[in-house]
Write a protein that holds these residues in place. Structure first.
Motif, short mmCIF file in Angstrom:
data_model
loop_
_atom_site.label_atom_id
_atom_site.label_comp_id
_atom_site.label_asym_id
_atom_site.label_seq_id
_atom_site.Cartn_x
_atom_site.Cartn_y
_atom_site.Cartn_z
N GLU A 59 -9.98 33.44 107.98
CA GLU A 59 -9.55 33.74 106.61
C GLU A 59 -8.32 32.90 106.24
OE1 GLU A 59 -9.90 35.27 102.93
OE2 GLU A 59 -11.30 35.65 104.57
N ALA A 60 -7.39 32.73 107.15
CA ALA A 60 -6.20 31.93 106.88
C ALA A 60 -6.56 30.46 106.66
CB ALA A 60 -5.20 32.05 108.04
N SER A 61 -7.57 29.97 107.38
CA SER A 61 -7.95 28.56 107.25
C SER A 61 -8.59 28.23 105.90
CB SER A 61 -8.89 28.16 108.38
OG SER A 61 -10.18 28.72 108.20
N LEU A 62 -8.96 29.23 105.15
CA LEU A 62 -9.60 29.01 103.85
C LEU A 62 -8.59 28.87 102.71
CD1 LEU A 62 -12.49 31.62 104.15
CD2 LEU A 62 -12.60 29.14 104.52
N HIS A 63 -7.31 29.11 102.98
CA HIS A 63 -6.29 29.07 101.94
C HIS A 63 -5.49 27.78 101.99
CE1 HIS A 63 -7.49 33.24 101.91
NE2 HIS A 63 -6.98 33.28 100.69
N ARG A 64 -4.87 27.42 100.86
CA ARG A 64 -4.17 26.14 100.75
C ARG A 64 -2.70 26.22 101.10
NH1 ARG A 64 -7.74 24.82 95.83
NH2 ARG A 64 -9.21 23.41 96.80
N THR A 65 -2.09 27.37 100.91
CA THR A 65 -0.65 27.49 101.19
C THR A 65 -0.42 28.41 102.37
OG1 THR A 65 -0.31 29.37 99.73
CG2 THR A 65 -0.11 27.17 98.74
N LEU A 100 -2.13 23.34 107.93
CA LEU A 100 -2.20 23.17 106.47
C LEU A 100 -1.36 21.99 105.99
CD1 LEU A 100 -2.04 26.87 105.24
CD2 LEU A 100 -4.04 25.39 105.42
N SER A 101 -0.43 21.53 106.81
CA SER A 101 0.43 20.42 106.40
C SER A 101 -0.06 19.07 106.93
CB SER A 101 1.86 20.67 106.86
OG SER A 101 1.90 20.79 108.27
N VAL A 102 -1.18 19.06 107.63
CA VAL A 102 -1.77 17.81 108.12
C VAL A 102 -2.34 17.05 106.93
CG1 VAL A 102 -3.62 16.88 109.57
CG2 VAL A 102 -2.28 18.82 110.37
N PRO A 103 -2.17 15.74 106.87
CA PRO A 103 -2.70 14.98 105.72
C PRO A 103 -4.22 15.13 105.57
CG PRO A 103 -1.26 13.62 107.08
CD PRO A 103 -1.48 14.90 107.82
N VAL A 104 -4.68 15.05 104.32
CA VAL A 104 -6.10 15.12 104.03
C VAL A 104 -6.82 14.00 104.79
CG1 VAL A 104 -7.85 14.93 102.22
CG2 VAL A 104 -5.74 16.18 101.79
N GLY A 105 -7.95 14.32 105.37
CA GLY A 105 -8.71 13.35 106.15
C GLY A 105 -8.49 13.54 107.65
N GLN A 106 -7.49 14.32 108.02
CA GLN A 106 -7.26 14.64 109.43
C GLN A 106 -7.57 16.11 109.66
OE1 GLN A 106 -3.31 13.57 110.63
NE2 GLN A 106 -3.51 11.46 109.95
N VAL A 107 -7.95 16.42 110.87
CA VAL A 107 -8.32 17.80 111.21
C VAL A 107 -7.07 18.60 111.54
CG1 VAL A 107 -9.61 19.26 112.80
CG2 VAL A 107 -10.57 17.08 112.06
N ALA A 112 -4.26 32.26 114.91
CA ALA A 112 -3.85 33.64 114.63
C ALA A 112 -3.75 34.41 115.94
CB ALA A 112 -4.87 34.32 113.71
N ALA A 113 -2.69 35.17 116.08
CA ALA A 113 -2.51 36.04 117.24
C ALA A 113 -2.38 37.47 116.74
CB ALA A 113 -1.28 35.64 118.03
N VAL A 114 -3.28 38.33 117.18
CA VAL A 114 -3.26 39.74 116.78
C VAL A 114 -2.84 40.57 117.99
CG1 VAL A 114 -4.63 41.69 115.95
CG2 VAL A 114 -5.06 39.40 115.05
N THR A 115 -1.82 41.39 117.80
CA THR A 115 -1.33 42.27 118.86
C THR A 115 -1.53 43.71 118.42
OG1 THR A 115 0.33 40.64 119.50
CG2 THR A 115 0.70 42.89 120.24
N SER A 136 -4.64 39.06 121.32
CA SER A 136 -5.73 38.09 121.30
C SER A 136 -5.38 36.97 120.35
CB SER A 136 -7.03 38.77 120.86
OG SER A 136 -8.08 37.83 120.89
N THR A 137 -5.76 35.76 120.73
CA THR A 137 -5.47 34.58 119.91
C THR A 137 -6.76 33.86 119.58
OG1 THR A 137 -3.36 34.35 121.04
CG2 THR A 137 -4.13 32.44 119.85
N ALA A 138 -6.87 33.38 118.35
CA ALA A 138 -8.05 32.62 117.92
C ALA A 138 -7.60 31.46 117.04
CB ALA A 138 -9.01 33.52 117.16
N THR A 139 -8.39 30.40 117.05
CA THR A 139 -8.09 29.21 116.27
C THR A 139 -9.27 28.87 115.38
OG1 THR A 139 -6.67 28.37 118.02
CG2 THR A 139 -7.44 26.76 116.43
N SER A 140 -8.96 28.44 114.16
CA SER A 140 -10.00 28.04 113.21
C SER A 140 -9.62 26.69 112.61
CB SER A 140 -10.15 29.09 112.11
OG SER A 140 -11.22 28.77 111.26
N VAL A 141 -10.61 25.86 112.38
CA VAL A 141 -10.39 24.51 111.86
C VAL A 141 -10.28 24.55 110.34
CG1 VAL A 141 -11.41 22.20 111.67
CG2 VAL A 141 -11.62 23.49 113.80
#
Length: 150
Positions: A59-65, A100-107, A112-115, A136-141
């Motif tokens: 969900e966080a990876s879908l937002h711009r800010t 989110l601060s990586v330049p466009v064109g780069q991955v 997210a870490a949920v406790t 638990s920790t998870a990563t999304s592109v």
């Protein structure tokens, strides 16, 4: 006849032993059952917290800010835990929005870490803490061609 009298006498001597055996074995069996329930609760809760972390990262990876990502991740984790029936004594969600601060064109990635602190006090097991904190920790592109707000 003497053999029958001896057998009857022996049977009368063993009459109370079943109650003593039950008094010795029953508490150990109850403790083993409670320990199995505690283990099952921790494993099940861990899997559900894994899912909540994955939902929060996605969900966080879908937002711009970063601010919108934090808000969305908090809501997604809370909703996921609620949907799965997990009641945490305390919950925290940490988000790394550096992707989110990586330049466009780069991955870029969002982590997210949920406790969640799982309550075990209702099991009344000696030696078992009243609560266990699971993380638990998870990563999304982040889509590499999407506009970013930083």
């Amino acid at each position: 006849m003497p053999d029958m009298a001896r057998t009857a006498h022996r049977l009368r001597r063993d009459e109370g032993s079943a109650a003593i055996e039950a008094a010795i074995i029953l508490p150990a069996l109850i403790m083993l059952l409670c320990l199995a329930i505690a283990g099952g609760r921790l494993v099940t809760s861990g899997a559900k917290i894994d899912a909540a972390a994955q939902d929060a990262a996605r969900e966080a990876s879908l937002h711009r800010t970063a601010a919108a990502a934090h808000t969305a991740a908090q809501a997604a984790a809370a909703q996921s835990l609620d949907d799965q029936g997990i009641t945490c004594a305390s919950t925290s969600v940490r988000i790394d929005t550096g992707g989110l601060s990586v330049p466009v064109g780069q991955v870029g990635t969002i982590t997210a870490a949920v406790t969640c602190t799982v309550n075990l006090s209702d099991l009344l097991l000696p030696g078992v803490p009243g609560a266990k904190t699971l993380t638990s920790t998870a990563t999304s592109v982040v889509d590499q061609y999407r506009q970013r707000g930083g």
